[in-house]
Motif scaffolding. Structure first.
Motif, mmCIF file in Angstrom:
data_model
loop_
_atom_site.group_PDB
_atom_site.id
_atom_site.type_symbol
_atom_site.label_atom_id
_atom_site.label_comp_id
_atom_site.label_asym_id
_atom_site.label_seq_id
_atom_site.Cartn_x
_atom_site.Cartn_y
_atom_site.Cartn_z
ATOM 1 N N ALA A 1 0.707 -1.339 -0.181
ATOM 2 C CA ALA A 1 -0.032 0.031 0.001
ATOM 3 C C ALA A 1 0.735 1.130 -0.049
ATOM 4 C CB ALA A 1 -0.959 -0.079 1.140
ATOM 5 N N GLY A 2 2.042 1.300 0.528
ATOM 6 C CA GLY A 2 2.833 2.351 0.803
ATOM 7 C C GLY A 2 2.500 3.262 1.928
ATOM 8 N N TYR A 3 1.605 3.153 2.783
ATOM 9 C CA TYR A 3 1.141 3.624 3.838
ATOM 10 C C TYR A 3 0.753 2.875 5.011
ATOM 11 C CZ TYR A 3 -3.873 2.486 2.312
ATOM 12 O OH TYR A 3 -4.955 1.854 1.976
ATOM 13 N N CYS A 4 1.048 3.517 6.257
ATOM 14 C CA CYS A 4 0.707 2.806 7.470
ATOM 15 C C CYS A 4 -0.565 2.485 7.700
ATOM 16 C CB CYS A 4 1.511 3.682 8.752
ATOM 17 S SG CYS A 4 1.233 2.829 10.268
ATOM 18 N N ALA A 5 -1.003 1.402 7.904
ATOM 19 C CA ALA A 5 -2.508 0.982 8.385
ATOM 20 C C ALA A 5 -2.453 0.141 9.623
ATOM 21 C CB ALA A 5 -3.256 0.154 7.084
ATOM 22 N N VAL A 6 -3.349 0.366 10.354
ATOM 23 C CA VAL A 6 -3.551 -0.517 11.524
ATOM 24 C C VAL A 6 -5.003 -1.136 11.427
ATOM 25 C CG1 VAL A 6 -3.752 -0.374 14.219
ATOM 26 C CG2 VAL A 6 -2.319 1.183 13.233
ATOM 27 N N GLY A 7 -4.994 -2.277 11.528
ATOM 28 C CA GLY A 7 -6.343 -3.022 11.385
ATOM 29 C C GLY A 7 -6.250 -4.545 11.855
ATOM 30 N N SER A 8 -7.258 -5.263 11.859
ATOM 31 C CA SER A 8 -7.479 -6.567 12.250
ATOM 32 C C SER A 8 -6.906 -7.294 11.034
ATOM 33 C CB SER A 8 -8.946 -6.971 12.691
ATOM 34 O OG SER A 8 -9.684 -6.938 11.506
ATOM 35 N N ASP A 9 -6.689 -8.763 11.407
ATOM 36 C CA ASP A 9 -6.503 -9.441 10.292
ATOM 37 C C ASP A 9 -7.624 -10.074 9.732
ATOM 38 O OD1 ASP A 9 -5.543 -11.712 8.570
ATOM 39 O OD2 ASP A 9 -4.071 -12.439 9.960
ATOM 40 N N ASN A 10 -8.194 -9.364 8.505
ATOM 41 C CA ASN A 10 -9.408 -9.637 8.015
ATOM 42 C C ASN A 10 -9.579 -10.981 7.178
ATOM 43 O OD1 ASN A 10 -11.108 -6.810 8.262
ATOM 44 N ND2 ASN A 10 -8.830 -6.342 7.710
ATOM 45 N N LEU A 11 -8.573 -11.135 6.732
ATOM 46 C CA LEU A 11 -8.539 -12.557 5.917
ATOM 47 C C LEU A 11 -8.694 -13.675 6.993
ATOM 48 C CD1 LEU A 11 -8.265 -13.837 3.060
ATOM 49 C CD2 LEU A 11 -5.664 -14.336 4.045
ATOM 50 N N LEU A 12 -8.148 -13.718 8.157
ATOM 51 C CA LEU A 12 -8.227 -14.473 9.252
ATOM 52 C C LEU A 12 -9.580 -14.561 9.679
ATOM 53 C CD1 LEU A 12 -7.316 -16.595 11.224
ATOM 54 C CD2 LEU A 12 -6.309 -14.824 12.585
ATOM 55 N N GLY A 13 -10.087 -13.359 9.845
ATOM 56 C CA GLY A 13 -11.644 -12.941 10.294
ATOM 57 C C GLY A 13 -12.617 -13.785 9.398
ATOM 58 N N GLY A 14 -12.281 -13.737 8.065
ATOM 59 C CA GLY A 14 -13.274 -14.513 7.221
ATOM 60 C C GLY A 14 -13.157 -16.103 7.496
ATOM 61 N N ARG A 15 -11.739 -16.558 7.661
ATOM 62 C CA ARG A 15 -11.635 -18.069 7.871
ATOM 63 C C ARG A 15 -12.255 -18.479 9.143
ATOM 64 N NH1 ARG A 15 -7.767 -20.558 4.058
ATOM 65 N NH2 ARG A 15 -8.347 -22.255 5.402
#
Length: 342
Positions: free
Chosen positions: A169-183
């Motif tokens: 992305a080139g920018y700093c992001a903070v968030g949950s592991d959305n892929l893991l959340g789906g699994r």
């Protein structure tokens, strides 16, 4: 006889820093340090200077002060109004994030500027920053603005984003592991023996696309499982409920629903109930965010927890690292399922 501190000050009748220095018997640099909360001044001197200033009604011109400083001491926090019908955000999750950011900024003595208008493209953000409107930006929700955010990052605009974390992305992001959340949602559905899964959300959003992909990855583990995608035009509660109602009215019969948020899950439960379908008897449901009402809703929501209790502080910390010239790295928060009634 007039006291020394009540004599006429300044030809304009307004107290100046020079007047304060003379009346308090200190130098002008000392007055400046006191008014800027410098730790280099003794308590006694600070008290004397502030007493003189207060006695004559002296008020710091904060706008002028900002212009003299290298920074404004202001951070702009941007909400994703475009993803909600008529720009009305009603999801408690967003306000939990905002509260955490506000508290963290307050601790650092930073001012919060909430969603200044007109910042709709890269040029507008860049102009606002150059005009000293804010030292940097905290963006709560990528929405469909990922291309713009990448452009801002290439221009070196200080910012940090709550949302999907991507290495390129080139920018700093903070968030949950959305892929893991789906699994995790898919694992739960498989454990419950569900075969007809429905994902509710707008996969143009990077966060939601990853959740959908995680769900599909888990579905691929069982050839009997099918996954249907139900897009929404707005993240608003009523609009989400109407979309699900129309979908069910068309004869669809999913036995598992993964909603993009807890609020959306609540709206969907109402639509399912209108058709006589009750969770968990007729279908399983997983929401996202673990907002406080999720545990007390009827039925209590099974959901994916995003650790909002630390998100606000992390967003502010990462932005300050960027503003200070450091390299702020993206971070994935712990992501886990909270199993309740649905």
């Amino acid at each position: 006889m007039s006291d020394e501190r009540t004599e006429t000050v300044g030809r304009s009748g307004r107290l100046t820093m020079r007047d304060i220095a003379r009346l308090a018997n200190v130098s002008m640099p000392t007055v400046s340090r006191v008014l800027n909360d410098s730790p280099l001044v003794t308590v006694e001197t600070r008290t004397r200077v502030l007493e003189v200033a207060q006695a004559h009604g002296y008020a710091v011109n904060r706008n002028a002060k900002k212009l003299r400083q290298a920074r404004t001491g202001t951070v702009a926090v941007m909400l994703d109004f475009a993803s909600h019908r008529h720009g009305a955000i009603g999801d408690p999750f967003i306000f939990e994030l905002l509260a955490g950011v506000s508290e963290a900024l307050s601790i650092r003595n930073q001012e919060l500027l909430l969603s200044p208008p007109g910042l709709d493209d890269t040029r507008a953000f860049e102009d606002f920053h150059r005009a000293r409107g804010a030292d940097g930006f905290i963006i709560l929700g990528q929405g469909t603005r990922d291309a713009m955010l990448r452009s801002l990052a290439r221009r070196g605009i200080p910012m940090v984003v709550w949302g999907a974390v991507s290495k390129d992305a080139g920018y700093c992001a903070v968030g949950s592991d959305n892929l893991l959340g789906g699994r995790l949602a898919g694992e739960y559905f498989r454990m419950r023996g569900r075969r007809r899964w429905l994902f509710l959300g707008d996969i143009r959003h990077a966060e939601l696309r990853l959740r959908y992909e995680g769900l599909c990855q888990e579905a691929a583990e069982d050839k009997e499982v099918t996954v249907e995608y139900l897009p929404i035009a707005s993240m608003a509660f009523n609009a989400t409920g109407q979309t699900v109602s129309a979908y069910l009215a068309g004869g669809a019969q999913p036995d598992a629903l993964f909603a993009f948020s807890d609020t959306a899950a609540m709206a969907a439960i109402g639509a399912f109930r209108e058709r006589g379908l009750i969770a968990p008897d007729d279908y399983s449901l997983v929401g996202y965010n673990n907002i406080p009402p999720a545990a007390n809703f009827s039925p209590a929501l099974t959901t994916i927890d995003q650790k909002t209790d630390v998100a606000g502080a992390l967003l502010v910390e990462k932005l300050m690292q960027h503003i200070d010239g450091g390299r702020a790295r993206s971070i994935l928060l712990p992501t886990q399922m909270v199993v309740r009634e649905t």
